[in-house]
Motif scaffolding. Structure first.
Motif, PDB file in Angstrom:
ATOM      1  N   ILE A 215       0.585  -1.210  -0.154  1.00 41.15           N
ATOM      2  CA  ILE A 215      -0.307   0.191   0.169  1.00 41.15           C
ATOM      3  C   ILE A 215       1.084   1.167   0.308  1.00 41.15           C
ATOM      4  N   GLY A 216       0.665   1.696  -0.981  1.00 41.66           N
ATOM      5  CA  GLY A 216       0.948   3.575  -1.223  1.00 41.66           C
ATOM      6  C   GLY A 216       0.858   4.321  -0.205  1.00 41.66           C
ATOM      7  N   TYR A 217       1.218   4.997   1.248  1.00 42.77           N
ATOM      8  CA  TYR A 217       0.665   5.810   2.207  1.00 42.77           C
ATOM      9  C   TYR A 217       1.621   7.291   1.652  1.00 42.77           C
ATOM     10  N   LEU A 218       0.426   8.059   0.984  1.00 41.07           N
ATOM     11  CA  LEU A 218       1.092   9.439   0.570  1.00 41.07           C
ATOM     12  C   LEU A 218       0.468  10.327   1.318  1.00 41.07           C
ATOM     13  N   ARG A 219       1.570  10.896   2.381  1.00 37.03           N
ATOM     14  CA  ARG A 219       0.635  12.518   3.260  1.00 37.03           C
ATOM     15  C   ARG A 219       1.159  13.513   2.433  1.00 37.03           C
ATOM     16  N   TYR A 246      -3.188   3.271  -2.170  1.00 35.85           N
ATOM     17  CA  TYR A 246      -2.842   3.858  -2.316  1.00 35.85           C
ATOM     18  C   TYR A 246      -3.993   4.359  -1.157  1.00 35.85           C
ATOM     19  N   VAL A 247      -3.153   5.128  -0.201  1.00 34.74           N
ATOM     20  CA  VAL A 247      -3.741   5.610   1.193  1.00 34.74           C
ATOM     21  C   VAL A 247      -3.652   7.330   0.798  1.00 34.74           C
ATOM     22  N   LEU A 248      -4.316   8.426   0.748  1.00 35.04           N
ATOM     23  CA  LEU A 248      -3.927   9.955   0.455  1.00 35.04           C
ATOM     24  C   LEU A 248      -4.499  10.575   1.993  1.00 35.04           C
ATOM     25  N   ASP A 249      -3.573  10.621   2.565  1.00 34.56           N
ATOM     26  CA  ASP A 249      -3.597  11.331   3.820  1.00 34.56           C
ATOM     27  C   ASP A 249      -3.558  12.878   3.561  1.00 34.56           C
ATOM     28  N   ALA A 300      -7.544   5.545  -1.089  1.00 29.61           N
ATOM     29  CA  ALA A 300      -8.623   5.940   0.095  1.00 29.61           C
ATOM     30  C   ALA A 300      -7.618   6.995   0.471  1.00 29.61           C
ATOM     31  N   VAL A 301      -9.106   8.243   0.935  1.00 31.65           N
ATOM     32  CA  VAL A 301      -8.214   9.293   1.440  1.00 31.65           C
ATOM     33  C   VAL A 301      -8.631   9.622   2.097  1.00 31.65           C
ATOM     34  N   LEU A 302      -7.468  10.249   3.845  1.00 32.10           N
ATOM     35  CA  LEU A 302      -8.247  10.790   4.794  1.00 32.10           C
ATOM     36  C   LEU A 302      -8.435  12.194   5.057  1.00 32.10           C
ATOM     37  N   VAL A 303      -9.458  13.245   5.937  1.00 31.20           N
ATOM     38  CA  VAL A 303      -9.699  13.994   5.913  1.00 31.20           C
ATOM     39  C   VAL A 303     -10.134  14.893   7.331  1.00 31.20           C
ATOM     40  N   ASN A 304     -10.081  15.050   7.518  1.00 29.42           N
ATOM     41  CA  ASN A 304     -10.222  16.169   9.227  1.00 29.42           C
ATOM     42  C   ASN A 304     -10.875  17.641   9.223  1.00 29.42           C
ATOM     43  N   GLU A 305     -11.145  18.087  10.319  1.00 27.60           N
ATOM     44  CA  GLU A 305     -11.442  19.355  10.593  1.00 27.60           C
ATOM     45  C   GLU A 305     -10.370  20.392   9.517  1.00 27.60           C
ATOM     46  N   GLU A 383       4.443  11.066  14.368  1.00 29.90           N
ATOM     47  CA  GLU A 383       4.801   9.622  14.081  1.00 29.90           C
ATOM     48  C   GLU A 383       4.295   8.524  13.997  1.00 29.90           C
ATOM     49  N   ALA A 384       2.777   8.560  14.532  1.00 28.62           N
ATOM     50  CA  ALA A 384       1.990   8.093  14.364  1.00 28.62           C
ATOM     51  C   ALA A 384       0.945   7.401  13.332  1.00 28.62           C
ATOM     52  N   ALA A 385       0.942   8.274  12.434  1.00 26.18           N
ATOM     53  CA  ALA A 385      -0.114   8.239  10.996  1.00 26.18           C
ATOM     54  C   ALA A 385       0.246   7.500  10.824  1.00 26.18           C
ATOM     55  N   GLY A 386      -1.069   6.992   9.983  1.00 23.10           N
ATOM     56  CA  GLY A 386      -0.734   5.955   9.064  1.00 23.10           C
ATOM     57  C   GLY A 386      -0.366   4.769   9.847  1.00 23.10           C
ATOM     58  N   THR A 387       0.074   4.305  10.338  1.00 22.38           N
ATOM     59  CA  THR A 387       0.012   2.880  11.840  1.00 22.38           C
ATOM     60  C   THR A 387      -1.150   2.141  12.163  1.00 22.38           C
ATOM     61  N   LYS A 388      -1.291   0.979  13.156  1.00 19.81           N
ATOM     62  CA  LYS A 388      -2.407   0.475  13.493  1.00 19.81           C
ATOM     63  C   LYS A 388      -2.767   1.665  14.122  1.00 19.81           C
ATOM     64  N   GLN A 389      -1.619   2.666  15.225  1.00 21.63           N
ATOM     65  CA  GLN A 389      -2.452   3.067  15.888  1.00 21.63           C
ATOM     66  C   GLN A 389      -3.150   4.464  15.770  1.00 21.63           C
ATOM     67  N   ASP A 390      -3.342   4.442  14.609  1.00 21.49           N
ATOM     68  CA  ASP A 390      -3.789   5.808  13.635  1.00 21.49           C
ATOM     69  C   ASP A 390      -5.969   4.750  13.348  1.00 21.49           C
ATOM     70  N   SER A 391      -6.806   5.273  14.093  1.00 22.93           N
ATOM     71  CA  SER A 391      -7.593   4.479  13.911  1.00 22.93           C
ATOM     72  C   SER A 391      -8.922   4.648  12.773  1.00 22.93           C
ATOM     73  N   GLN A 392      -8.360   6.079  12.101  1.00 16.29           N
ATOM     74  CA  GLN A 392      -8.400   6.781  10.420  1.00 16.29           C
ATOM     75  C   GLN A 392      -8.023   6.283   9.308  1.00 16.29           C
ATOM     76  N   TYR A 393      -6.859   6.031   9.493  1.00 14.54           N
ATOM     77  CA  TYR A 393      -5.729   4.714   8.442  1.00 14.54           C
ATOM     78  C   TYR A 393      -6.187   3.593   8.520  1.00 14.54           C
TER      79      TYR A 393
END
Length: 404
Positions: A215-219, A246-249, A300-305, A383-393
Motif C-alpha cells: 500500500i502506498g501511503y502518501l501524506r 493507495y492512502v492519500l492523507d 482512500a483519502v483521509l480528511v479532518n477538520e 509519528e503514529a499517523a499511518g500506523t495501526k495506532q491511527d484509527s482513521q488509517y
C-alpha cells in the motif's frame, strides 16, 4: 488661436467640474500615495468576486478614501486597509512589502516561525487555527484546528489583522513567542513556543505492507509549488515497487496553491470534472481532468477538520467522481479563491476572485465536505499517523478491502 484657447479653457473647466462632482482630483493631480490607494481600489474593482462589494457604492468608497489626508506611505497603507475592511471579507486584504514577500516564500515551500496556518473565524471575526504544520513547534505543543488565538505576546488579536498576526508569530530561530490559546469551551491557556526554521516538505511517502499487499501511503502537508511533482515521483516509484492500492492523507493540510491541487487531482483522475469556479458574474468555469492519471489503483483519502481550501478541492473531486473513499471528519470549509496582485511599491493585494464548487456543485465555503465514512480524529502523535495506532488509517485500509 482663439478657438484653441476656448477648447483648452473648456477642458480645464470640465476637469474642475468633475472634481467638484466627484470630490477627487483628476488623475494627473494624484500624489504617489493617492496613486497607490487608487491602484488598490482599481484592482478590487476589476477582480473582486462580489460585484456588489458588500452592498455598497464602491465608487463612493473610493472618493471618500481619496479625500483623506494621505501624506506618506504609512497613511496610504492605513487608507487601503480601512477601504478593504468595508468589504467585510477577511481574505481580501493588503499585504505590506514584508508580508507579501513572506507569503510568496511560503507558497514556494519555505517557512520560518511557529508553523501555524491561520484564518478568521466567520462568526466572531477572531483569529483561529486552520492547521498546524506537521512537525512544527505549534504541532508539537498540541495546538489544534479551530483553536482560537486570543493574544500574541500579550497583544489581543482583536487589534490585529490576519497578516499582522502572522508576522508577529514569525521571527528569528530560537526566539520565543507567547500565544494565549482558546480550545472550544476550555479556559484560555498560555503556550510559549520557540521559533524554528520550518522545512515544508510537502510529501511524506511510505510503502506499507498490509495483509500481504503493498500500500502506498502518501501524506500531503501543503499545496506548495513542489507538491505535485513530489507526489508524482512517489506514485511512480510505488507503482514500480508493486503497490496495489493507495492512502492519500490530507489531514491538517490547510491548502495553498489551487493549481497544485488541480495538478494532483489529474494524477488520480483520467476524466471528469475536478472543480467549478464561479466568478462575480455568476459565470461558471469548469476545470477537468486531462487523461494524465498515473494509476487507477484503489484509493482512500483521509480528511479532518484541518483539511481546507485546495485540499477540499482535491477531496471533493475524488469523492464526487467516485475515484476515492473519504475517511475521517468533516473538512474545514474554505471555498473562496484568492489571487495575488502586485502594487507599485513592493506591496500587494490578496483578492478573492471566485468561489469554487465540487463536481456535483456542492458549495464548500463554511460547509466543508462530509466524508463517506465518519471516523473521529485520533489523538496520536505525528509519528503514529499511518500506523495501526491511527484509527482513521485503519478504517482506510478496511475501505480498500485489506482489513485484518
Amino acid at each position: 488661436m482663439v478657438r484653441a484657447s476656448f477648447w483648452f479653457s473648456w477642458i480645464l473647466s470640465l476637469q474642475v467640474a468633475l472634481f467638484w462632482l466627484w470630490g477627487t482630483p483628476p488623475a494627473t493631480a494624484f500624489t504617489p500615495e493617492q496613486q497607490l490607494v487608487l491602484q488598490a481600489w482599481r484592482t478590487v474593482n476589476q477582480a473582486y468576486y462580489d460585484e456588489s462589494f458588500n452592498h455598497q457604492n464602491w465608487w463612493l468608497t473610493r472618493d471618500r478614501t481619496l479625500k483623506q489626508q494621505i501624506p506618506n506611505e504609512e497613511a496610504a497603507y492605513q487608507a487601503i486597509t480601512k477601504m478593504m475592511a468595508t468589504l467585510d471579507e477577511p481574505f481580501t486584504r493588503l499585504l505590506r512589502p514584508e508580508q507579501y514577500r513572506s507569503l510568496k516564500v511560503n507558497t514556494a515551500g519555505e517557512l520560518s516561525g511557529v508553523g501555524l496556518q491561520i484564518g478568521v473565524k466567520a462568526d466572531s471575526k477572531s483569529i483561529e487555527v486552520i492547521a498546524p504544520i506537521a512537525g512544527s513547534p505549534a504541532a508539537q505543543a498540541g495546538i489544534l484546528p479551530h483553536d482560537v488565538i486570543v493574544e500574541i505576546d500579550a497583544v489581543p488579536t482583536s487589534e490585529l489583522t490576519l497578516d499582522t498576526a502572522a508576522v508577529k508569530m514569525r521571527g528569528a530561530k530560537g526566539t520565543n513567542v507567547s500565544l494565549l490559546i482558546q480550545t472550544a469551551d476550555r479556559s484560555p491557556r498560555e503556550i510559549i513556543l520557540i521559533r524554528q526554521k520550518i522545512e515544508l516538505n510537502p510529501v511524506t511517502a511510505e510503502l506499507h505492507t498490509e495483509n500481504g499487499r503493498k500500500i502506498g501511503y502518501l501524506r500531503l502537508a501543503q499545496f506548495s509549488a513542489k507538491a505535485a511533482q513530489e507526489l508524482s515521483d512517489n506514485i511512480t516509484k510505488f507503482k514500480q515497487q508493486g503497490a496495489t492500492a493507495y492512502v492519500l492523507d490530507l489531514r491538517n493540510n490547510p491548502g495553498g496553491l489551487v493549481q497544485a491541487g488541480v495538478e494532483i487531482a489529474r494524477q488520480w483522475l483520467d476524466d471528469g470534472t475536478i472543480v467549478y469556479t464561479v466568478d462575480r458574474k455568476g459565470a461558471i468555469d469548469e476545470i477537468d481532468a486531462n487523461g494524465t492519471a498515473l494509476t487507477d489503483a484503489p484509493l482512500a483519502v483521509l480528511v479532518n477538520e484541518g483539511t481546507a481550501s485546495a485540499s477540499e478541492i482535491l477531496a471533493g473531486a475524488l469523492q464526487d467522481n467516485g475515484r476515492a473513499t473519504l475517511i475521517g471528519t468533516k473538512t474545514f470549509g474554505k471555498g473562496l479563491i484568492q489571487s495575488l496582485f502586485d502594487l507599485p511599491n513592493g506591496s500587494g493585494l490578496a483578492v478573492t476572485v471566485a468561489k469554487y464548487e465540487t463536481p456535483n456543485h456542492h458549495d464548500i465555503h463554511k460547509l466543508g465536505i462530509t466524508p463517506d465514512r465518519i471516523v473521529p480524529t485520533p489523538e496520536i502523535s505525528l509519528e503514529a499517523a499511518g500506523t495501526k495506532q491511527d484509527s482513521q488509517y485503519v478504517a482506510a485500509i478496511a475501505a480498500l478491502g485489506i482489513g485484518s
